[in-house]
Design a protein around this motif. Structure first.
Motif, PDB file in Angstrom:
ATOM      1  N   LYS A   3       0.839  -1.191   0.000  1.00 52.02           N
ATOM      2  CA  LYS A   3       0.000   0.000   0.000  1.00 52.02           C
ATOM      3  C   LYS A   3       0.883   1.254   0.000  1.00 52.02           C
ATOM      4  CE  LYS A   3      -3.409   2.512   2.533  1.00 52.02           C
ATOM      5  NZ  LYS A   3      -3.465   3.050   3.894  1.00 52.02           N
ATOM      6  N   LEU A   7       1.138   4.250  -2.791  1.00 52.22           N
ATOM      7  CA  LEU A   7       1.010   5.672  -2.490  1.00 52.22           C
ATOM      8  C   LEU A   7       2.205   6.451  -3.041  1.00 52.22           C
ATOM      9  CD1 LEU A   7      -0.447   5.624   1.128  1.00 52.22           C
ATOM     10  CD2 LEU A   7      -1.599   6.160  -1.009  1.00 52.22           C
ATOM     11  N   LYS A  10       1.561   7.020  -6.520  1.00 51.96           N
ATOM     12  CA  LYS A  10       0.490   7.976  -6.734  1.00 51.96           C
ATOM     13  C   LYS A  10       1.017   9.411  -6.677  1.00 51.96           C
ATOM     14  CE  LYS A  10      -4.189   8.218  -4.872  1.00 51.96           C
ATOM     15  NZ  LYS A  10      -5.013   7.778  -3.737  1.00 51.96           N
ATOM     16  N   ARG A  11       1.972   9.649  -5.784  1.00 48.40           N
ATOM     17  CA  ARG A  11       2.360  11.056  -5.645  1.00 48.40           C
ATOM     18  C   ARG A  11       3.616  11.422  -6.427  1.00 48.40           C
ATOM     19  NH1 ARG A  11       5.461  11.546  -0.565  1.00 48.40           N
ATOM     20  NH2 ARG A  11       5.832   9.437   0.115  1.00 48.40           N
ATOM     21  N   LYS A  92      11.905  21.667   3.769  1.00 49.06           N
ATOM     22  CA  LYS A  92      10.526  21.676   4.241  1.00 49.06           C
ATOM     23  C   LYS A  92       9.742  20.434   3.822  1.00 49.06           C
ATOM     24  CE  LYS A  92      10.201  26.339   5.427  1.00 49.06           C
ATOM     25  NZ  LYS A  92      11.306  26.164   6.376  1.00 49.06           N
ATOM     26  N   ARG A  93      10.155  19.803   2.719  1.00 47.90           N
ATOM     27  CA  ARG A  93       9.431  18.618   2.262  1.00 47.90           C
ATOM     28  C   ARG A  93       9.384  17.543   3.345  1.00 47.90           C
ATOM     29  NH1 ARG A  93       7.489  19.042  -2.529  1.00 47.90           N
ATOM     30  NH2 ARG A  93       6.168  17.332  -1.920  1.00 47.90           N
ATOM     31  N   LEU A  96       6.391  17.296   5.555  1.00 47.15           N
ATOM     32  CA  LEU A  96       5.226  16.605   5.004  1.00 47.15           C
ATOM     33  C   LEU A  96       5.364  15.095   5.210  1.00 47.15           C
ATOM     34  CD1 LEU A  96       2.645  16.695   3.433  1.00 47.15           C
ATOM     35  CD2 LEU A  96       3.946  16.934   1.330  1.00 47.15           C
ATOM     36  N   TYR A 100       2.908  12.030   8.734  1.00 49.17           N
ATOM     37  CA  TYR A 100       2.024  10.874   8.658  1.00 49.17           C
ATOM     38  C   TYR A 100       2.273   9.908   9.811  1.00 49.17           C
ATOM     39  CZ  TYR A 100       1.816  12.541   3.836  1.00 49.17           C
ATOM     40  OH  TYR A 100       1.683  13.305   2.720  1.00 49.17           O
ATOM     41  N   PRO A 101       1.196   9.292  10.314  1.00 54.73           N
ATOM     42  CA  PRO A 101       1.358   8.354  11.426  1.00 54.73           C
ATOM     43  C   PRO A 101       1.806   6.975  10.942  1.00 54.73           C
ATOM     44  CG  PRO A 101      -0.960   8.620  10.912  1.00 54.73           C
ATOM     45  CD  PRO A 101      -0.216   9.494   9.970  1.00 54.73           C
ATOM     46  N   VAL A 102       2.822   6.940  10.124  1.00 53.71           N
ATOM     47  CA  VAL A 102       3.339   5.686   9.592  1.00 53.71           C
ATOM     48  C   VAL A 102       4.827   5.668   9.933  1.00 53.71           C
ATOM     49  CG1 VAL A 102       3.622   4.283   7.515  1.00 53.71           C
ATOM     50  CG2 VAL A 102       1.761   5.940   7.647  1.00 53.71           C
TER      51      VAL A 102
ATOM     52  N   GLU B  86       4.210  26.578   9.694  1.00 56.38           N
ATOM     53  CA  GLU B  86       4.834  27.478   8.720  1.00 56.38           C
ATOM     54  C   GLU B  86       4.102  27.350   7.383  1.00 56.38           C
ATOM     55  OE1 GLU B  86       9.064  26.605   9.353  1.00 56.38           O
ATOM     56  OE2 GLU B  86       9.145  28.507  10.428  1.00 56.38           O
ATOM     57  N   VAL B  89       3.534  22.542   2.778  1.00 57.27           N
ATOM     58  CA  VAL B  89       4.174  21.920   1.613  1.00 57.27           C
ATOM     59  C   VAL B  89       3.187  20.956   0.970  1.00 57.27           C
ATOM     60  CG1 VAL B  89       6.131  20.527   0.862  1.00 57.27           C
ATOM     61  CG2 VAL B  89       6.359  21.989   2.864  1.00 57.27           C
ATOM     62  N   PHE B  90       3.087  20.996  -0.349  1.00 62.27           N
ATOM     63  CA  PHE B  90       2.165  20.097  -1.049  1.00 62.27           C
ATOM     64  C   PHE B  90       2.874  19.378  -2.185  1.00 62.27           C
ATOM     65  CE2 PHE B  90      -0.401  23.705   0.448  1.00 62.27           C
ATOM     66  CZ  PHE B  90      -1.280  23.024   1.271  1.00 62.27           C
ATOM     67  N   TYR B  91       2.162  18.429  -2.795  1.00 57.53           N
ATOM     68  CA  TYR B  91       2.644  17.850  -4.041  1.00 57.53           C
ATOM     69  C   TYR B  91       2.152  18.792  -5.130  1.00 57.53           C
ATOM     70  CZ  TYR B  91       3.327  14.064  -0.863  1.00 57.53           C
ATOM     71  OH  TYR B  91       3.725  13.334   0.231  1.00 57.53           O
ATOM     72  N   HIS B  93       2.311  19.097  -8.321  1.00 57.10           N
ATOM     73  CA  HIS B  93       1.726  18.717  -9.612  1.00 57.10           C
ATOM     74  C   HIS B  93       0.339  18.096  -9.455  1.00 57.10           C
ATOM     75  CE1 HIS B  93       3.606  15.094  -8.092  1.00 57.10           C
ATOM     76  NE2 HIS B  93       2.917  14.378  -8.944  1.00 57.10           N
ATOM     77  N   LEU B  94      -0.089  17.885  -8.201  1.00 56.28           N
ATOM     78  CA  LEU B  94      -1.406  17.280  -7.979  1.00 56.28           C
ATOM     79  C   LEU B  94      -2.432  18.358  -7.608  1.00 56.28           C
ATOM     80  CD1 LEU B  94      -0.388  14.157  -5.837  1.00 56.28           C
ATOM     81  CD2 LEU B  94      -0.746  14.284  -8.301  1.00 56.28           C
ATOM     82  N   GLU B 101      -6.578  13.512  -0.785  1.00 60.91           N
ATOM     83  CA  GLU B 101      -6.794  12.062  -0.830  1.00 60.91           C
ATOM     84  C   GLU B 101      -5.541  11.302  -0.370  1.00 60.91           C
ATOM     85  OE1 GLU B 101      -8.203  11.246  -4.781  1.00 60.91           O
ATOM     86  OE2 GLU B 101     -10.079  12.244  -4.224  1.00 60.91           O
ATOM     87  N   LEU B 102      -4.402  11.753  -0.856  1.00 62.66           N
ATOM     88  CA  LEU B 102      -3.146  11.117  -0.435  1.00 62.66           C
ATOM     89  C   LEU B 102      -2.976  11.215   1.074  1.00 62.66           C
ATOM     90  CD1 LEU B 102      -0.412  12.048  -3.002  1.00 62.66           C
ATOM     91  CD2 LEU B 102      -0.717   9.845  -1.909  1.00 62.66           C
ATOM     92  N   HIS B 103      -3.274  12.396   1.589  1.00 61.42           N
ATOM     93  CA  HIS B 103      -3.163  12.607   3.027  1.00 61.42           C
ATOM     94  C   HIS B 103      -4.066  11.629   3.779  1.00 61.42           C
ATOM     95  CE1 HIS B 103      -2.730  14.885   6.761  1.00 61.42           C
ATOM     96  NE2 HIS B 103      -4.031  14.779   6.896  1.00 61.42           N
ATOM     97  N   ASP B 105      -5.170   8.769   2.722  1.00 56.81           N
ATOM     98  CA  ASP B 105      -4.627   7.412   2.569  1.00 56.81           C
ATOM     99  C   ASP B 105      -3.569   7.137   3.631  1.00 56.81           C
ATOM    100  OD1 ASP B 105      -6.159   6.670   0.441  1.00 56.81           O
ATOM    101  OD2 ASP B 105      -4.718   7.324  -1.081  1.00 56.81           O
ATOM    102  N   TYR B 106      -2.680   8.102   3.805  1.00 56.07           N
ATOM    103  CA  TYR B 106      -1.625   7.910   4.805  1.00 56.07           C
ATOM    104  C   TYR B 106      -2.196   7.903   6.217  1.00 56.07           C
ATOM    105  CZ  TYR B 106       2.424   8.034   1.734  1.00 56.07           C
ATOM    106  OH  TYR B 106       3.363   7.720   0.804  1.00 56.07           O
ATOM    107  N   MET B 107      -3.255   8.693   6.424  1.00 60.99           N
ATOM    108  CA  MET B 107      -3.847   8.750   7.748  1.00 60.99           C
ATOM    109  C   MET B 107      -4.698   7.502   8.018  1.00 60.99           C
ATOM    110  SD  MET B 107      -3.013  11.268   9.536  1.00 60.99           S
ATOM    111  CE  MET B 107      -1.951  12.672   9.374  1.00 60.99           C
ATOM    112  N   GLY B 108      -5.025   6.795   6.958  1.00 61.37           N
ATOM    113  CA  GLY B 108      -5.808   5.572   7.115  1.00 61.37           C
ATOM    114  C   GLY B 108      -7.252   5.808   7.497  1.00 61.37           C
ATOM    115  N   ARG B 146      -6.184  20.332   5.088  1.00 59.01           N
ATOM    116  CA  ARG B 146      -5.415  19.107   5.307  1.00 59.01           C
ATOM    117  C   ARG B 146      -5.222  18.845   6.802  1.00 59.01           C
ATOM    118  NH1 ARG B 146       0.236  18.925   2.495  1.00 59.01           N
ATOM    119  NH2 ARG B 146       0.702  20.365   4.182  1.00 59.01           N
TER     120      ARG B 146
END
Ligand SMILES: Nc1ncnc2c1ncn2[C@@H]1O[C@H](COP(=O)(O)OP(=O)(O)OP(=O)(O)O)[C@@H](O)[C@H]1O
Ligand SMILES: [Mg+2]
Lengths: 248, 250
Positions: A3, A7, A10-11, A92-93, A96, A100-102, B86, B89-91, B93-94, B101-103, B105-108, B146
């Motif tokens: 999974k 992901l 996907k990104r 900064k990336r 992000l 996530y809680p992973v 601060e 930050v995003f993706y 190109h999306l 949606e990605l967020h 997915d990661y958060m479950g 988000r």
């Protein structure tokens, strides 16, 4: 894990890498015919002295194409590792990725596995296709008339490709780790090109000398083992580092 | 830490190499309130928020969120909070929806769903536009979406109204109220704009040069006659703070 890998796909836009692979495939195909043809056309003394004549021999043609393939895909895997890993954990990336809680280690592993799979598959496909095309046309109407293309020569070429793919994984990951020190993408790419050229030359020198297959297998095993060890070591060490990383 | 406390920091200190940026700070945010974190530029608001979200590790002291130590149980804490720290930050190109949606997915979790969340922050009409082409205010709105879309219990928002127009500021104020009242969230937000805190917060914490110098309910000060809120905080923030605050407490 699957999974997490999905992901990642996907990104990150991987279409560019697929296009680059297709291009590499075309370049390799052109390159094989180019060396085969020039070795036939050129007949000057200089050319013969320079060793150009070596390319009137199939194993040498495959060997050189194999080195080129490794350098191309080495560079490509370096770019991918840079984008997927260095890019995601720089500045900064990272904030992000770390929100996530992973488990950070799992995310890193997913990234590494994904890049490894994509680069290995593209290298195998995009190198063996030119080989096979060349094999077929040579069986029908050969360019290289001084040598006969046997199945075993072609099989050897594919075997070497197999070992190179393993080496590619090690090269990509080690270069990425070197680049990670200064978070520098150029460092990764240059390291990868140097490492793969070095590896390709060593491999071809070894193969040239060791005619017996037993020592050939041994060499492959040693190279594969070193690659595997480097990969596991870098993964464990990087994972620890990323787990403790702060976003300042 | 009692079960009615959302966030608690105890004797928190953070050093960057030789410089101490946060000194021995304490802070308690009760559940269900809007806690405004007030401080001048460079006072240490962002640094404390980063320690609450696991982006920085404390040099000493503890940061607890929802009863969990952030350093020891980072992933559990991250599941229960939403944050905007601060500039988000995003993706690039999306699209906005794809980023959310990605967020998720990661958060479950499905949370509020992307459509609802985008509507709540006024970004419903952005369609397929990549986030790279968003304006500053639009990015900020998406950052807020988000932060809450996965229905966290605690929202940690660093300068959430940065770049928003007056209407946007009012909309966000209402949004925060509804997140607290309808969805039971707790909001911890920072600002150096006093009037903003005054309008949104129930409780205020003031940080001066890396130390939280006072925490109080706004009603307490508003109730005291003869003190203008602005003067009150200005005095605290400009240094003589502690004495002033203590004098008033007494
Ligand atoms: N990585 C770092 N290394 C060294 N010092 C830092 C670092 N990050 C922040 N600081 C210092 O810590 C102090 C607090 O910074 P912080 O960003 O927390 O302030 P802030 O209250 O969020 O300010 P602002 O209102 O401007 O956002 C500042 O003096 C800053 O220079
Ligand atoms: Mg700040």
């Amino acid at each position: 894990m699957l999974k997490l890998m999905k992901l990642e796909l996907k990104r990150n836009n991987i279409r560019a890498y697929l296009a680059a692979s297709a291009l590499a495939c075309a370049i390799l195909l052109g390159f094989i015919y180019f060396i085969a043809c020039t070795a036939q056309i050129e007949n000057t003394e200089e050319f013969v002295n320079a060793g150009g004549i070596a390319f009137r021999n199939y194993s040498n043609i495959f060997r050189l194409a194999g080195i080129l393939s490794l350098v191309i895909f080495g560079a490509m895997s370096a770019v991918m590792y840079s984008r997927f890993i260095i890019g995601e954990y720089t500045g900064k990336r990272a904030a992000l990725a770390f929100s996530y809680p992973v488990s950070r280690s799992k995310v890193l592993l997913a990234k590494l596995l994904l890049v490894f799979i994509i680069t290995s598959v593209s290298m195998v496909v995009c190198t063996s296709v030119p080989y096979i095309v060349f094999y077929i046309t040579e069986s029908i109407s050969p360019i290289v008339i001084q040598d006969t293309l046997t199945v075993s020569v072609a099989a050897d070429a594919l075997k070497t490709l197999g070992v190179s793919v393993l080496a590619l994984g090690g090269i990509g990951i080690v270069s990425m780790r070197l680049g990670f020190i200064k978070k520098s993408v150029p460092t990764v790419i240059i390291s990868a090109i140097i490492l793969s050229a070095f590896y390709g030359n060593t491999l071809s020198a070894l193969y040239a000398r060791t005619a017996t297959s037993a020592s050939g297998v041994l060499t492959s095993l040693i190279i594969g083992g070193v690659g595997l060890f480097a990969t596991v070591f870098v993964m464990a060490e990087l994972s620890k580092k990323i787990n403790k990383m702060e976003v300042e | 830490m009692s079960s009615t406390t959302a966030v608690q920091i105890t004797n928190l200190t953070k050093k960057f190499r030789d410089t101490t940026v946060i000194k021995d700070s304490n802070m308690t945010v009760p559940k269900g309130c809007v806690y405004g974190f007030l401080g001048a530029n460079g006072a240490g608001k962002t640094t404390i928020f980063k320690m609450l979200t696991g982006l920085l590790s404390p040099t000493s002291g503890t940061a607890m969120v929802l009863g969990l130590d952030v350093t020891k149980e980072r992933e559990k804490v991250l599941r229960g909070i939403g944050s905007l720290i601060e500039a988000p930050v995003f993706y690039e190109h999306l699209s906005a929806a794809e980023n959310l949606e990605l967020h998720l997915d990661y958060m479950g979790t499905k949370g509020f769903g992307t459509g609802v969340a985008l509507d709540m922050v006024g970004l419903a009409g952005t369609g397929k536009k990549p986030v790279g082409k968003f304006s500053l205010g639009m990015r900020q709105r998406l950052g807020i979406a988000r932060a809450f879309i996965h229905r966290p219990q605690v929202l940690i928002l660093d300068e959430p109204i940065n770049g928003l127009d007056p209407m946007g500021i009012r909309d966000m104020r209402n949004l925060f109220l509804s997140l607290i009242q309808k969805h039971g969230m707790t909001i911890l937000l920072s600002s150096h704009i006093l009037s903003e805190i005054e309008h949104t917060a129930d409780m205020v914490g003031v940080i001066v040069n890396g130390t939280v110098v006072c925490e109080l309910y706004l009603d307490e000060i508003k109730g005291q006659s003869g003190i203008r809120l602005e003067d009150y905080f200005f005095n605290i923030m400009s240094g003589e703070g502690m004495n002033y605050a203590k004098a008033n407490e007494a």
